[in-house]
Design a protein around this motif. Structure first.
Motif, PDB file in Angstrom:
ATOM      1  N   TYR A 115      62.812  58.377  33.667  1.00 51.08           N
ATOM      2  CA  TYR A 115      62.306  57.566  34.766  1.00 51.08           C
ATOM      3  C   TYR A 115      63.426  56.848  35.505  1.00 51.08           C
ATOM      4  CZ  TYR A 115      57.674  58.264  32.687  1.00 51.08           C
ATOM      5  OH  TYR A 115      56.513  58.810  32.191  1.00 51.08           O
ATOM      6  N   GLU A 116      64.309  56.216  34.746  1.00 48.57           N
ATOM      7  CA  GLU A 116      65.358  55.413  35.375  1.00 48.57           C
ATOM      8  C   GLU A 116      66.379  56.259  36.133  1.00 48.57           C
ATOM      9  OE1 GLU A 116      63.515  53.108  32.073  1.00 48.57           O
ATOM     10  OE2 GLU A 116      64.320  55.136  32.266  1.00 48.57           O
ATOM     11  N   ASP A 117      66.382  57.581  35.912  1.00 48.49           N
ATOM     12  CA  ASP A 117      67.311  58.457  36.632  1.00 48.49           C
ATOM     13  C   ASP A 117      66.748  58.948  37.964  1.00 48.49           C
ATOM     14  OD1 ASP A 117      69.163  58.244  34.596  1.00 48.49           O
ATOM     15  OD2 ASP A 117      68.489  60.058  33.559  1.00 48.49           O
ATOM     16  N   VAL A 118      65.477  58.708  38.209  1.00 48.08           N
ATOM     17  CA  VAL A 118      64.877  59.076  39.501  1.00 48.08           C
ATOM     18  C   VAL A 118      65.452  58.144  40.571  1.00 48.08           C
ATOM     19  CG1 VAL A 118      62.726  59.218  40.805  1.00 48.08           C
ATOM     20  CG2 VAL A 118      62.789  59.919  38.394  1.00 48.08           C
ATOM     21  N   ASN A 119      65.947  58.719  41.673  1.00 51.43           N
ATOM     22  CA  ASN A 119      66.693  57.891  42.625  1.00 51.43           C
ATOM     23  C   ASN A 119      65.838  56.843  43.337  1.00 51.43           C
ATOM     24  OD1 ASN A 119      65.298  59.531  44.395  1.00 51.43           O
ATOM     25  ND2 ASN A 119      67.081  60.245  45.520  1.00 51.43           N
ATOM     26  N   TYR A 120      64.521  56.992  43.278  1.00 50.40           N
ATOM     27  CA  TYR A 120      63.680  55.975  43.891  1.00 50.40           C
ATOM     28  C   TYR A 120      62.913  55.150  42.855  1.00 50.40           C
ATOM     29  CZ  TYR A 120      60.449  60.043  43.627  1.00 50.40           C
ATOM     30  OH  TYR A 120      59.718  61.139  43.227  1.00 50.40           O
ATOM     31  N   TRP A 121      63.365  55.161  41.603  1.00 48.47           N
ATOM     32  CA  TRP A 121      62.641  54.444  40.560  1.00 48.47           C
ATOM     33  C   TRP A 121      62.503  52.952  40.862  1.00 48.47           C
ATOM     34  CZ3 TRP A 121      59.177  55.132  37.101  1.00 48.47           C
ATOM     35  CH2 TRP A 121      58.978  54.218  36.067  1.00 48.47           C
ATOM     36  N   ASN A 122      63.569  52.314  41.311  1.00 45.35           N
ATOM     37  CA  ASN A 122      63.491  50.877  41.589  1.00 45.35           C
ATOM     38  C   ASN A 122      62.475  50.580  42.684  1.00 45.35           C
ATOM     39  OD1 ASN A 122      65.394  50.225  39.656  1.00 45.35           O
ATOM     40  ND2 ASN A 122      67.110  50.257  41.096  1.00 45.35           N
ATOM     41  N   GLU A 123      62.461  51.408  43.726  1.00 49.71           N
ATOM     42  CA  GLU A 123      61.513  51.169  44.813  1.00 49.71           C
ATOM     43  C   GLU A 123      60.083  51.464  44.370  1.00 49.71           C
ATOM     44  OE1 GLU A 123      60.663  52.279  49.512  1.00 49.71           O
ATOM     45  OE2 GLU A 123      62.399  53.137  48.482  1.00 49.71           O
ATOM     46  N   VAL A 124      59.887  52.532  43.618  1.00 50.20           N
ATOM     47  CA  VAL A 124      58.516  52.881  43.247  1.00 50.20           C
ATOM     48  C   VAL A 124      57.944  51.856  42.265  1.00 50.20           C
ATOM     49  CG1 VAL A 124      58.820  54.404  41.233  1.00 50.20           C
ATOM     50  CG2 VAL A 124      57.041  54.907  42.886  1.00 50.20           C
ATOM     51  N   THR A 125      58.765  51.309  41.378  1.00 49.40           N
ATOM     52  CA  THR A 125      58.246  50.278  40.474  1.00 49.40           C
ATOM     53  C   THR A 125      57.996  48.968  41.218  1.00 49.40           C
ATOM     54  OG1 THR A 125      60.527  49.782  39.766  1.00 49.40           O
ATOM     55  CG2 THR A 125      59.230  51.271  38.378  1.00 49.40           C
ATOM     56  N   GLN A 126      58.758  48.713  42.261  1.00 55.06           N
ATOM     57  CA  GLN A 126      58.458  47.560  43.120  1.00 55.06           C
ATOM     58  C   GLN A 126      57.077  47.721  43.755  1.00 55.06           C
ATOM     59  OE1 GLN A 126      61.118  47.118  46.467  1.00 55.06           O
ATOM     60  NE2 GLN A 126      60.387  45.064  46.971  1.00 55.06           N
ATOM     61  N   ILE A 127      56.771  48.953  44.170  1.00 55.67           N
ATOM     62  CA  ILE A 127      55.454  49.233  44.751  1.00 55.67           C
ATOM     63  C   ILE A 127      54.367  49.124  43.692  1.00 55.67           C
ATOM     64  CG2 ILE A 127      54.048  51.015  45.861  1.00 55.67           C
ATOM     65  CD1 ILE A 127      56.655  51.953  47.250  1.00 55.67           C
ATOM     66  N   PHE A 128      54.638  49.611  42.464  1.00 62.42           N
ATOM     67  CA  PHE A 128      53.677  49.450  41.365  1.00 62.42           C
ATOM     68  C   PHE A 128      53.346  47.965  41.179  1.00 62.42           C
ATOM     69  CE2 PHE A 128      55.062  53.412  38.676  1.00 62.42           C
ATOM     70  CZ  PHE A 128      54.616  54.251  39.680  1.00 62.42           C
ATOM     71  N   ASN A 129      54.367  47.128  41.132  1.00 63.73           N
ATOM     72  CA  ASN A 129      54.156  45.696  40.909  1.00 63.73           C
ATOM     73  C   ASN A 129      53.378  45.069  42.065  1.00 63.73           C
ATOM     74  OD1 ASN A 129      55.575  45.795  38.493  1.00 63.73           O
ATOM     75  ND2 ASN A 129      57.523  45.228  39.438  1.00 63.73           N
ATOM     76  N   TRP A 130      53.697  45.487  43.284  1.00 55.90           N
ATOM     77  CA  TRP A 130      52.982  44.996  44.461  1.00 55.90           C
ATOM     78  C   TRP A 130      51.505  45.378  44.393  1.00 55.90           C
ATOM     79  CZ3 TRP A 130      50.657  48.255  48.051  1.00 55.90           C
ATOM     80  CH2 TRP A 130      50.176  47.646  49.217  1.00 55.90           C
ATOM     81  N   ALA A 131      51.209  46.632  44.026  1.00 61.69           N
ATOM     82  CA  ALA A 131      49.822  47.083  43.928  1.00 61.69           C
ATOM     83  C   ALA A 131      49.048  46.267  42.897  1.00 61.69           C
ATOM     84  CB  ALA A 131      49.774  48.572  43.576  1.00 61.69           C
ATOM     85  N   HIS A 132      49.733  45.835  41.863  1.00 61.16           N
ATOM     86  CA  HIS A 132      49.105  45.061  40.786  1.00 61.16           C
ATOM     87  C   HIS A 132      48.446  43.796  41.325  1.00 61.16           C
ATOM     88  CE1 HIS A 132      48.808  45.149  36.434  1.00 61.16           C
ATOM     89  NE2 HIS A 132      49.145  43.868  36.338  1.00 61.16           N
ATOM     90  N   THR A 133      48.991  43.240  42.421  1.00 61.98           N
ATOM     91  CA  THR A 133      48.501  41.972  42.960  1.00 61.98           C
ATOM     92  C   THR A 133      47.944  42.078  44.375  1.00 61.98           C
ATOM     93  OG1 THR A 133      50.745  41.438  43.737  1.00 61.98           O
ATOM     94  CG2 THR A 133      50.100  40.620  41.561  1.00 61.98           C
ATOM     95  N   HIS A 134      48.182  43.200  45.048  1.00 59.53           N
ATOM     96  CA  HIS A 134      47.790  43.330  46.458  1.00 59.53           C
ATOM     97  C   HIS A 134      46.740  44.408  46.699  1.00 59.53           C
ATOM     98  CE1 HIS A 134      51.347  40.859  46.979  1.00 59.53           C
ATOM     99  NE2 HIS A 134      51.073  40.719  48.257  1.00 59.53           N
TER     100      HIS A 134
END
Length: 310
Positions: A115-134
């Motif tokens: 997972y951490e080697d995917v070049n957009y992992w940081n952005e996609v997990t930011q979106i996961f966290n955003w979806a959790h509350t939005h």
């Protein structure tokens, strides 16, 4: 009720040929109701195909839906014209302060990578966290399901000895859950993946509920927070010919690929696919929209921030 889609989206004309009713934003603006706000984070390589697959299912509902498409800003797709992405897709930063009634996050062709080697992992997990509350309720599909379970709950994935490829029979662990309203005791789902999550890991996390599985393809559907997240390992949204196109593509590349199981009539590619998952696919998305989005989301959409577990 049809979907409210941006005018000129290619899926509109494709679905009209299937007698599926969609409307563009001009006509939708004449209807005095609040549509459900939906967003799809499309990580699949064939963007237009994936858009059409999900629109086909979301349109089979009496609810009007206003649909946005979201892209990863740090990744440029190779199989979709840049003009299409610029016209129809939004960057996360443009919606970060918005709220949505429902969200779908698709699979991605990166499952054999850490997972951490995917070049957009940081952005996609930011979106996961955003979806959790939005977002009131989110569907995580295939790789996104595995990634979401790992990110939120530490559930690992495992590489399979051979690709899980075909259409498999599934059973219900909780037939009373509204997501399965109208389902038969057994139903079929297409799968196309090289990795899996395992039942014992799901059962070790008290916050997760294993809703459906298959004796052949394993874990299928997992629920969290009372339905604010569903993690789905298969591709109920696939059109009848998708697995065939994947199979022929891999054969043309000279890859060592088995015929997709339980997919072709008599397991013979020359006889074409036997389609037996579309009825339950439509039920799945209609039930999700009705019971976990429409009936749970607040009328004032910003009040989503005050929701607890459904």
């Amino acid at each position: 009720m049809p979907l409210n889609l941006q005018k000129n989206l290619p899926a509109i004309e494709l679905l009209k040929k299937e007698n599926i009713f969609v409307m563009d934003s001009l006509r939708a603006s004449e209807q005095d109701i609040r549509p459900l706000r939906m967003v799809v984070l499309n990580l699949m390589p064939l963007k237009i195909t994936t858009e059409t697959d999900f629109i086909r299912l979301l349109s089979n509902s009496p609810l009007q839906i206003e649909l946005d498409f979201l892209k990863i800003s740090c990744h440029t797709p190779k199989n979709t014209p840049i003009e299409h992405m610029e016209e129809f897709y939004k960057d996360f930063e443009t919606i970060a302060n918005d709220y949505y009634d429902g969200m779908i996050i698709t699979g991605a062709p990166v499952e054999l990578m850490e997972y951490e080697d995917v070049n957009y992992w940081n952005e996609v997990t930011q979106i996961f966290n955003w979806a959790h509350t939005h977002v009131t309720s989110t569907l995580y599909i295939c790789w996104a399901a595995q990634a979401g379970l790992y990110h939120f709950h530490g559930v690992p994935k495992y590489e399979l000895p051979a690709k899980m490829f075909g259409v498999f029979k599934h059973t219900l662990n909780d037939a009373s859950n509204p997501i399965f309203r109208g389902f038969d005791d057994e139903f079929f789902v297409p799968h196309s993946r090289h990795t899996e999550i395992r039942k014992e890991d799901i059962l070790n996390v008290p916050e997760l509920t294993l809703l459906s599985e298959s004796s052949e393809s394993g874990v299928y559907m997992v629920m969290a927070r009372g339905g604010r997240e569903f993690f789905i390992t298969g591709h109920s949204e696939y059109s009848p010919n998708t697995l065939n196109e994947e199979y022929l593509r891999d054969v043309a590349k000279g890859m060592d690929i088995e015929v997709p199981r339980n997919y072709y009539r008599n397991d013979d590619p020359a006889q074409g696919p036997l389609v037996r998952w579309r009825g339950h696919a439509n039920l799945l998305f209609t039930n999700w929209l009705n019971y976990f989005v429409y009936q749970e989301t607040p009328y004032n959409i910003e009040d989503i921030k005050n929701l607890g577990n459904l």
